[in-house]
Design an enzyme around this catalytic site. Structure first.
Site, PDB file in Angstrom:
ATOM      1  N   SER A  51       0.832  -1.299   0.042  1.00 32.36           N
ATOM      2  CA  SER A  51      -0.077   0.063  -0.060  1.00 32.36           C
ATOM      3  C   SER A  51       0.883   1.344   0.000  1.00 32.36           C
ATOM      4  O   SER A  51       0.309   2.519  -0.394  1.00 32.36           O
ATOM      5  CB  SER A  51      -1.156   0.177   1.082  1.00 32.36           C
ATOM      6  OG  SER A  51      -0.135   0.285   2.311  1.00 32.36           O
ATOM      7  N   LYS A 168       1.051   4.767   7.006  1.00 29.66           N
ATOM      8  CA  LYS A 168       0.463   5.384   5.714  1.00 29.66           C
ATOM      9  C   LYS A 168       1.009   6.733   5.880  1.00 29.66           C
ATOM     10  O   LYS A 168       1.769   6.916   6.913  1.00 29.66           O
ATOM     11  CB  LYS A 168      -1.022   5.464   5.780  1.00 29.66           C
ATOM     12  CG  LYS A 168      -1.973   4.361   6.103  1.00 29.66           C
ATOM     13  CD  LYS A 168      -2.081   3.509   4.818  1.00 29.66           C
ATOM     14  CE  LYS A 168      -2.695   2.121   4.753  1.00 29.66           C
ATOM     15  NZ  LYS A 168      -2.768   1.404   3.640  1.00 29.66           N
TER      16      LYS A 168
END
Length: 396
Positions: A51, A168
């Site tokens: 990701s 993230k």
């Protein structure tokens, strides 16, 4: 002369430690010291998914600083050392949630900044019981496929600090207004281009079908993952830098970003509101809550902030006869107690992030990613497993 006459009786009577006792004391000291370092200073973390590609790759081993944002005091203090939430062999719980401390954090070196790469606890998976709500608000509890029991939606979850650690990039901080149009993020009305280490899907049209694909490989494309549409057209994930270099080759006819049109809605995105036709490439604007900010409670704002008010800030929230009640009192406004953040993966079309579960509260923050201390490619040949060029690389 008898020198023992001058000796301390306590020294004479003290028994010498056995080898087993010395080893036991050394192990206890090492465990305590390592636990203190892990909880309050620095912790190792492994990248489990793609990701964050190409900023961070699967198999990258990082050090995460607890000092930068201030170490979080353990909220579930009784736990087995070095195990996050599950024992490695037995698969049983590695903690006891009979004792829970409220959220506290030591002073840090800095606040979270935009574009910081942050490790935090997964902000979905909480215990909920909603009754007599409008159908649209039941959608707020679908995120993990929660079970239905007697018209209630419930799920059992781990305590906040024992949920999965994920990583993230912080796109927006408290008070920011975040939006996205055609795959491009804007913060407070200013366009924030994707980092050159982040990637999006591009449609690549060739002038001729017969080309040397080693060129793509040399630029950093994963050739075996390129999707062939027809003889001359492919879709591939790439960074902006890779695309700029690719455009210079004479066999390239055109390159265009692949995004969803605004008219196509993704039904499983935050805030799960049927009145908002948002998708992974087009959403917002949405204001990120900050400590002390007061929001008006109405049909437009409640889908956005309902979960934060109820779950993260621990309030009882109900709707009765068209009016909202917080902790059994009528409420037309709410003042937030914590700061929140908007997190997104650099691999924009292969990341489950704030577009799916919304804001990340400050009590979920674990620390700041510092640098890669090891990078291991499990799919490479034996002599190429270590990505030597990534060792000791800083994260930005």
């Amino acid at each position: 002369m008898n020198w023992k006459f001058f000796s301390n009786k306590s020294d004479v009577n003290k028994k010498k430690k056995t080898k087993k006792r010395e080893w036991f004391d050394a192990i206890v000291f090492a465990v305590i010291a390592a636990t203190i370092i892990r909880v309050f200073f620095i912790e190792a973390y492994t990248i489990p998914s793609g990701s964050m590609e190409k900023s961070l790759l699967i198999g990258d081993y990082l050090f995460v600083s607890k000092v930068n944002y201030g170490a979080r005091i353990p909220m579930t203090p009784i736990a087995f050392p070095f195990a996050h939430h599950t024992m490695p062999i037995t698969g049983t719980k590695a903690y006891w949630d009979g004792v829970q401390w409220k959220y506290r954090r030591l002073p840090g070196l800095s606040d979270i900044k935009r574009n910081d790469v942050v490790v935090f606890n997964l902000p979905v998976g909480d215990t909920v019981a909603l009754e007599n709500q409008e159908p649209s608000y039941y959608n707020l509890v679908r995120e993990l496929g929660w079970k239905t029991v007697n018209s209630q939606y419930t799920i059992t979850s781990r305590p906040v600090d024992k949920r999965e650690n994920i990583i993230k990039r912080c796109i927006g901080i408290s008070g920011d207004i975040v939006s996205m149009k055609d795959g491009i993020v804007s913060v407070n009305g200013k366009i924030e281009p994707l980092k050159n280490t982040g990637q999006m899907p591009y449609k690549i049209q060739l002038k001729i079908p017969d080309v040397n694909f080693d060129v793509f490989k040399d630029l950093g494309f994963t050739v075996n993952e390129m999707e062939q549409i027809d003889a001359n057209n492919y879709v591939a994930n790439a960074t902006p830098k890779m695309i700029d270099e690719l455009k210079s080759f004479d066999f390239i006819k055109s390159v265009s970003l692949v995004v969803k049109p605004e008219t196509v809605a993704d039904g499983d995105l935050f805030p799960l509101d049927p009145n908002r036709k948002w998708n992974v490439d087009n959403f917002g604007p949405v204001k990120i809550p900050s400590m002390g900010w007061t929001v008006q409670l109405d049909s437009n704002t409640m889908p956005l902030y309902y979960r934060a008010i109820r779950t993260y800030e621990g309030n009882k929230v109900e709707k009765k006869g068209g009016a909202w009640y917080i902790n059994d009192k009528p409420a037309t406004t709410y003042t937030f107690k914590m700061n929140y953040y908007w997190m997104m993966g650099d691999n924009r079309h292969n990341s489950t992030d704030s577009r799916y579960w919304g804001f990340v509260p400050e009590d979920h923050i674990v620390g700041k990613a510092l640098f890669i201390w090891m990078s291991w490619d499990k799919d490479a040949s034996f002599f190429h497993k270590v990505r030597w060029n990534r060792l000791l690389r800083g994260i930005n």
